[in-house]
Structures are given as C-alpha cells and as structure tokens.
Design a protein around this motif. Structure first.
Motif, PDB file in Angstrom:
ATOM      1  N   THR A   6       0.975  -1.012   0.124  1.00 46.96           N
ATOM      2  CA  THR A   6      -0.103   0.018   0.388  1.00 46.96           C
ATOM      3  C   THR A   6       1.317   1.468  -0.309  1.00 46.96           C
ATOM      4  O   THR A   6       2.368   0.758   0.679  1.00 46.96           O
ATOM      5  CB  THR A   6      -1.092   0.425   0.969  1.00 46.96           C
ATOM      6  N   ALA A  30      -0.146  -1.002  -4.512  1.00 44.68           N
ATOM      7  CA  ALA A  30      -1.388   0.140  -4.631  1.00 44.68           C
ATOM      8  C   ALA A  30      -1.098   0.965  -4.183  1.00 44.68           C
ATOM      9  O   ALA A  30      -0.424   1.105  -3.455  1.00 44.68           O
ATOM     10  CB  ALA A  30      -2.060  -0.710  -3.228  1.00 44.68           C
ATOM     11  N   SER A  31      -2.918   1.623  -4.704  1.00 47.12           N
ATOM     12  CA  SER A  31      -2.051   3.696  -4.650  1.00 47.12           C
ATOM     13  C   SER A  31      -3.738   4.323  -4.894  1.00 47.12           C
ATOM     14  O   SER A  31      -4.574   3.428  -5.337  1.00 47.12           O
ATOM     15  CB  SER A  31      -1.305   3.826  -5.631  1.00 47.12           C
ATOM     16  N   ARG A  32      -4.110   5.504  -4.408  1.00 46.36           N
ATOM     17  CA  ARG A  32      -5.431   5.780  -4.749  1.00 46.36           C
ATOM     18  C   ARG A  32      -5.324   6.009  -6.205  1.00 46.36           C
ATOM     19  O   ARG A  32      -6.506   5.552  -6.668  1.00 46.36           O
ATOM     20  CB  ARG A  32      -5.758   6.732  -3.405  1.00 46.36           C
ATOM     21  N   CYS A  48      -6.112   0.287  -4.404  1.00 45.09           N
ATOM     22  CA  CYS A  48      -6.353   0.840  -3.341  1.00 45.09           C
ATOM     23  C   CYS A  48      -6.742   2.405  -2.209  1.00 45.09           C
ATOM     24  O   CYS A  48      -5.298   2.284  -2.138  1.00 45.09           O
ATOM     25  CB  CYS A  48      -5.374   0.237  -2.451  1.00 45.09           C
ATOM     26  N   ASP A  49      -7.803   2.916  -1.519  1.00 46.53           N
ATOM     27  CA  ASP A  49      -7.377   3.766  -0.253  1.00 46.53           C
ATOM     28  C   ASP A  49      -7.895   3.077   0.672  1.00 46.53           C
ATOM     29  O   ASP A  49      -8.924   2.721   1.036  1.00 46.53           O
ATOM     30  CB  ASP A  49      -8.800   4.264  -1.721  1.00 46.53           C
ATOM     31  N   LEU A  50      -7.184   3.136   1.326  1.00 45.29           N
ATOM     32  CA  LEU A  50      -7.491   2.754   3.429  1.00 45.29           C
ATOM     33  C   LEU A  50      -8.424   3.637   3.697  1.00 45.29           C
ATOM     34  O   LEU A  50      -8.576   3.056   4.577  1.00 45.29           O
ATOM     35  CB  LEU A  50      -6.161   3.493   3.602  1.00 45.29           C
ATOM     36  N   ALA A  59      -8.472  -5.540  -4.135  1.00 47.72           N
ATOM     37  CA  ALA A  59      -6.694  -5.408  -3.685  1.00 47.72           C
ATOM     38  C   ALA A  59      -5.889  -6.596  -3.009  1.00 47.72           C
ATOM     39  O   ALA A  59      -5.266  -6.594  -3.933  1.00 47.72           O
ATOM     40  CB  ALA A  59      -6.499  -3.999  -2.698  1.00 47.72           C
ATOM     41  N   VAL A  66       1.029  -7.759   3.447  1.00 47.99           N
ATOM     42  CA  VAL A  66       0.518  -6.669   3.318  1.00 47.99           C
ATOM     43  C   VAL A  66       1.929  -5.957   3.251  1.00 47.99           C
ATOM     44  O   VAL A  66       2.570  -5.984   4.616  1.00 47.99           O
ATOM     45  CB  VAL A  66      -0.103  -6.131   3.838  1.00 47.99           C
ATOM     46  N   LEU A  68       2.225  -2.237   4.734  1.00 43.19           N
ATOM     47  CA  LEU A  68       0.327  -1.286   5.166  1.00 43.19           C
ATOM     48  C   LEU A  68       0.832  -0.683   6.318  1.00 43.19           C
ATOM     49  O   LEU A  68       1.891  -0.216   6.748  1.00 43.19           O
ATOM     50  CB  LEU A  68      -0.442  -2.148   6.035  1.00 43.19           C
TER      51      LEU A  68
END
Length: 279
Positions: A6, A30-32, A48-50, A59, A66, A68
């Motif tokens: 992420t 992963a990224s927004r 992937c938006d946390l 994701a 992961v 994170l």
C-alpha cells in the motif's frame, strides 16, 4: 507468495516495490491513484484507498502478505478483508512515536498507535516497523536553501537519528521475505544522533550552499507553517523537539539487524539529494 504494497507512491512504498521485484518476489503495487505510479516493467497495480473499504477486496485478492501504511479510519474493515482473502502476514509502517507514554493521545503518534492496537488484536501475524525521523523530513528546509534564506529552527539543538527511507524499504523487504523476522517490533534509526542545526550544516556542505539557520520562537514557527501543518500536529512537533532539545537521540542498531549492513548516514542522504537544496 504475493505481497501487496500500500502507499506505493510514497518514498518507502515505491522503493519497496522495486526491491521485491528486483529479487524475484511477486508484488502488487497499490495506490489511491494507481495510474500515476511509475513501476518496474511487469509489476501490476491496483486501486486501494485505505480510507475507502470498497477498494479492499479487489486489492487483496490472492495476496499472502501486506505492507501497510498506518491509516486508522477503516483498519478494522481492512483486517476483515485481509483475513477473508487469506492474508497471513502484515508488516506495518508505524512510528517510534508509539513508544512514548502518551502515544494514544499524542497527535503525531495516535494514528500509528490505533493501527498497531488493531493489528496486534487480530489473528494475523504482525510485524511492526517503527522508524524515527525520516531523512527526507529535511525537504521541509529546501525552499529556504533554494531562496538563500536561513532555515528557521525553533529548537536548533534538538537531537534525532534520521533514517534514510531506502533503509526502511530494505528493512521491510527483510521482514516480508524472511519468516524468522516476522511477528516482532523493530525500532529503526539512522546510525548517529544529529541536531537539527548539524543536519542543516551537512545539507549546506553537500549542496555547496551558504545556508545557515536562525533560532525562532515556537509561535513564530507555528505561524509560518500554519498554511500546511495542522495546529495539533505543529504543537506535537514542537513538544517533541522541546523534549529532545540538547539530548542525544537513541541509536538502536535494529536497522542493521534487518538489512545486514550499516545504516546510511544523513551525510550520504544529503549528498544524494543535494540538487533539491541548491539555489
């Protein structure tokens, strides 16, 4: 084994993606905004938006481990989705600020503390990476360097042991790929304690700049950064610098333990990033 990274636009995440790919490990970045990522050829990306649980399931599909970032807003939902997907290990980019007695209420430590609490209460194997000050924090002074103004320091003698983000990425690589290192917490530091004033001096030497610093009051510094630093964070930083004023920062050796080599010095970081500090 597939690792989801992420925050792959960040300095640590992007470096980690490259290291995993270089060593032949399957990795998904992963990224927004995955379309904005600059990735090694063959590395897939995913949204992937946390802060948006709706992005979690896709994701995490097929993911084993992961890396994170510490975003607490939907960490419970993320952990549920991770367990459903079959994830077995999470390495968290936390902060050494969680080691302070008031971590739960400290504005700088609170988000990391909340995510750590959620992870350690889950059945997933969790590894906590707790770096102190990033070497890259020095970018906050780059505009002063480029414009020929002195750097404003409210606590010039505040001591930290800045760690190169490349070392954090290499430490993350180690814990993600070696099961013997998993399930522990690591306080990551650079190899030496330096005051803020000494860091400015090293940057000046590396960039060939005559930049100096000037001591300013808490209020003056807070007013200057108010357009881009929330007041609570600014107060937290000032309190931290006040608490470490005139003291040597801890150097743990945990970085070397994970990477297998000496941690990079701040002087080396300054030399490698000198262009950002030249007029």
């Amino acid at each position: 084994m597939l690792t989801l990274v992420t925050g792959s636009r960040g300095r640590v995440g992007s470096a980690l993606v490259s290291l995993l790919h270089r060593d032949g490990h399957a990795v998904r970045a992963a990224s927004r905004t995955p379309g904005d990522l600059a990735l090694p050829a063959g590395v897939p990306s995913v949204a992937c938006d946390l802060g948006d649980p709706g992005t979690f399931a896709a994701a995490l599909e097929g993911v084993d481990s992961v890396f994170l970032y510490a975003e607490p807003s939907h960490v419970t939902e993320f952990l549920t989705a991770a367990q459903t997907a079959g994830v077995t290990h999470i390495a968290l980019l936390s902060s050494s600020s969680v080691l302070d007695p008031d971590a739960g209420s400290n504005p700088i430590a609170a988000s990391h503390h909340a995510v750590e609490q959620a992870l350690t209460a889950s059945p997933l194997t969790t590894t906590l990476l707790r770096p102190g000050a990033f070497a890259g924090n020095a970018y906050q002074w780059s505009e002063s360097f480029r414009s020929g103004r002195p750097v404003d320091l409210p606590y010039p003698q505040s001591g930290t042991s800045p760690i190169d983000e490349a070392d954090i990425a290499e430490a993350a690589l180690a814990v993600l790929t070696d099961t013997r290192l998993q399930g522990s917490a690591y306080h990551l530091t650079g190899p030496e304690s330096l005051t803020a004033a000494e860091q400015v001096g090293l940057l000046a030497a590396a960039s060939g700049s005559p930049a100096t610093f000037r001591s300013v009051s808490r209020g003056a510094w807070k007013d200057a950064v108010s357009p881009f630093v929330p007041e609570a964070i600014a107060e937290g930083l000032l309190d931290y610098w006040a608490a470490t004023d005139g003291t040597l920062a801890e150097v743990t050796g945990e970085t070397e333990k994970l990477t297998g080599r000496p941690a990079r010095t701040f002087a080396a970081w300054a030399a490698g990033h000198a262009d950002a500090f030249r007029a």
